[in-house]
Design an enzyme around this catalytic site. Sequence first.
Site, short mmCIF file in Angstrom:
data_model
loop_
_atom_site.label_atom_id
_atom_site.label_comp_id
_atom_site.label_asym_id
_atom_site.label_seq_id
_atom_site.Cartn_x
_atom_site.Cartn_y
_atom_site.Cartn_z
NE ARG A 37 -1.96 -1.65 3.58
CZ ARG A 37 -2.38 -1.78 4.83
NH1 ARG A 37 -3.59 -1.40 5.18
NH2 ARG A 37 -1.59 -2.29 5.75
CG HIS B 270 -1.33 -1.23 15.32
ND1 HIS B 270 -2.59 -1.40 15.83
CD2 HIS B 270 -1.49 -1.06 13.99
CE1 HIS B 270 -3.47 -1.35 14.86
NE2 HIS B 270 -2.84 -1.14 13.72
CE1 TYR C 31 -4.76 1.98 10.30
CE2 TYR C 31 -3.72 1.50 8.20
CZ TYR C 31 -4.85 1.72 8.96
OH TYR C 31 -6.08 1.67 8.36
CE LYS D 93 1.73 -2.90 8.79
NZ LYS D 93 0.49 -3.44 9.40
CD GLU E 221 -2.71 2.66 15.50
OE1 GLU E 221 -2.55 3.08 14.35
OE2 GLU E 221 -1.80 2.59 16.34
CG ASP F 90 -6.11 -7.86 13.83
OD1 ASP F 90 -7.06 -8.55 14.27
OD2 ASP F 90 -6.23 -6.67 13.51
N1 NAD Z 1 -6.93 -9.97 9.88
C1 NAD Z 1 -7.03 -8.77 9.37
O1 NAD Z 1 -6.41 -8.46 8.34
C2 NAD Z 1 -7.94 -7.76 9.98
C3 NAD Z 1 -8.29 -6.59 9.29
C4 NAD Z 1 -9.20 -5.70 9.88
C5 NAD Z 1 -9.71 -5.99 11.16
N2 NAD Z 1 -9.33 -7.13 11.81
C6 NAD Z 1 -9.84 -7.50 13.13
O2 NAD Z 1 -11.18 -7.96 13.04
C7 NAD Z 1 -11.78 -7.86 14.32
C8 NAD Z 1 -13.16 -7.23 14.21
O3 NAD Z 1 -13.00 -5.86 13.83
P1 NAD Z 1 -14.26 -4.91 13.61
O4 NAD Z 1 -13.76 -3.67 12.96
O5 NAD Z 1 -15.38 -5.64 12.97
O6 NAD Z 1 -14.67 -4.57 15.12
P2 NAD Z 1 -16.08 -4.02 15.61
O7 NAD Z 1 -15.85 -3.41 16.94
O8 NAD Z 1 -16.73 -3.23 14.52
O9 NAD Z 1 -16.96 -5.35 15.79
C9 NAD Z 1 -16.70 -6.31 16.76
C10 NAD Z 1 -18.03 -6.90 17.18
O10 NAD Z 1 -17.80 -8.05 18.00
C11 NAD Z 1 -18.87 -8.11 18.91
N3 NAD Z 1 -18.52 -9.04 19.98
C12 NAD Z 1 -17.72 -8.85 21.05
N4 NAD Z 1 -17.67 -9.97 21.80
C13 NAD Z 1 -18.45 -10.89 21.17
C14 NAD Z 1 -18.83 -12.24 21.46
N5 NAD Z 1 -18.37 -12.87 22.54
N6 NAD Z 1 -19.65 -12.87 20.59
C15 NAD Z 1 -20.13 -12.25 19.49
N7 NAD Z 1 -19.81 -10.96 19.19
C16 NAD Z 1 -19.00 -10.30 20.02
C17 NAD Z 1 -19.05 -6.68 19.34
O11 NAD Z 1 -20.33 -6.47 19.93
C18 NAD Z 1 -18.90 -5.94 18.01
O12 NAD Z 1 -20.14 -5.74 17.35
C19 NAD Z 1 -10.79 -7.07 15.16
O13 NAD Z 1 -10.02 -7.96 15.95
C20 NAD Z 1 -9.91 -6.40 14.15
O14 NAD Z 1 -8.64 -6.08 14.67
C21 NAD Z 1 -8.45 -8.00 11.24
#
Ligand code: NAD
Length: 374
Positions: free
Chosen positions: A15, A95, A93, A74, A117, A269
Amino acid sequence: MRIAVAKEIKPDEYRVALTPAGARELVQQGHEVLVETTAGEGSSFADAAYEAAGAAIVGVDEAWESAEMLLKVKEPIEPEYGRLRSGLILFTYLHIAADEPLTRALVESGVTAVAYETVEAGRGALPLLAPMSEIAGRLAAQAGAYFLEKPLGGRGLLLGGVPGVAPGRVVVIGGGMVGYNAAVIALGLGAEVTILERSIDRMRHLEEILSGRLTLLMSSSLQVEESIATADVVIGAVLIPGARAPKLVTRAMLREMKQGAVIVDVAIDQGGCFETSHPTTHSDPVYEVEGITHYCVANMPGGVPITSTYALTNATLPYVEAIAARGLADAVARDPGLARGVNVAAGQVTYEAVAEAHALPYTPVEDALRALAA
Ligand SMILES: NC(=O)c1ccc[n+]([C@@H]2O[C@H](COP(=O)([O-])OP(=O)(O)OC[C@H]3O[C@@H](n4cnc5c(N)ncnc54)[C@H](O)[C@@H]3O)[C@@H](O)[C@H]2O)c1
């Protein structure tokens, strides 16, 4: 303001922090834009496109040394630490709550570091993280569908079915930004979709926008166990802000699942929400445990840098414009959400969670910026 864009040197990062369109906006507003040579290449932007937008193409030293504000994607990695200096605003970003060496490098250098972030919009929303969650969610459904194919180790099922043949079942745990986007693409593929959520308000919102198209269930340990037992794809998308992801799916639960089913742990992550998850990469994305394919790529948006670069810069450009037009201190005074983005200034940690994580003193951002101006 003189604004420079650095080329990313972290492995597998394609990116870039500014598009040629963004460069043109800044140039038209009277700023000077310097772009490190080939910075946009990984996202399909040639140097010539930036030049046509009014930017100057420069070498790495000039980009870092002459900038008042440096834009990156990054966090700086070790070879870049020596380039950090006082008088520079770094917008990227970071972190750093999980990165003590970088925190110390930022503090010792005197740089002003603004982290994408932790910039906030209303009601705790994170506007510069949201676009990456949208992309990861959409990719999660695609990855799930793809790895269901038999030659790839999957069950051998077409997620959407065909007329006369039932579609596959997708269970999404967590209905936030990632979960909603995963569900929308899974629905688009023709799958039968269930979202498990813990927030009733969030489920009411999902009901309003997706009414009738999927099933919304309260998330509990029993419900997770029952739902995943009949699923073809399970997408882990939970987030508890500031904490590691809760382990909602145990190894024992996997044994009750269909052989060849796929789990996509987007929350990897933050440590992942499956007991058996560990981070993987785009070049080697999956592994198998208890007959279940695990896809746990930690930087999913990195796989689609063109889309990710546009989505990221759409979100960051208004903040870049505000800082460039007014200077950081004034921009922060006008926008408390942007103030939350400042993690380090004048050799002080200005974000409480970071200070706590590394047992460093915390200084309110206004105080640090005042010291900087003095
Ligand atoms: N792997 C990747 O490349 C990548 C990229 C972007 C985001 N992420 C990760 O994805 C995850 C989700 O991000 P997001 O932006 O959707 O967050 P978000 O805050 O929008 O959504 C998270 C949701 O999880 C719900 N939740 C919490 N505990 C729960 C449980 N026990 N059961 C069911 N639901 C529950 C919350 O109520 C919330 O609605 C984060 O860990 C983020 O860091 C990873």
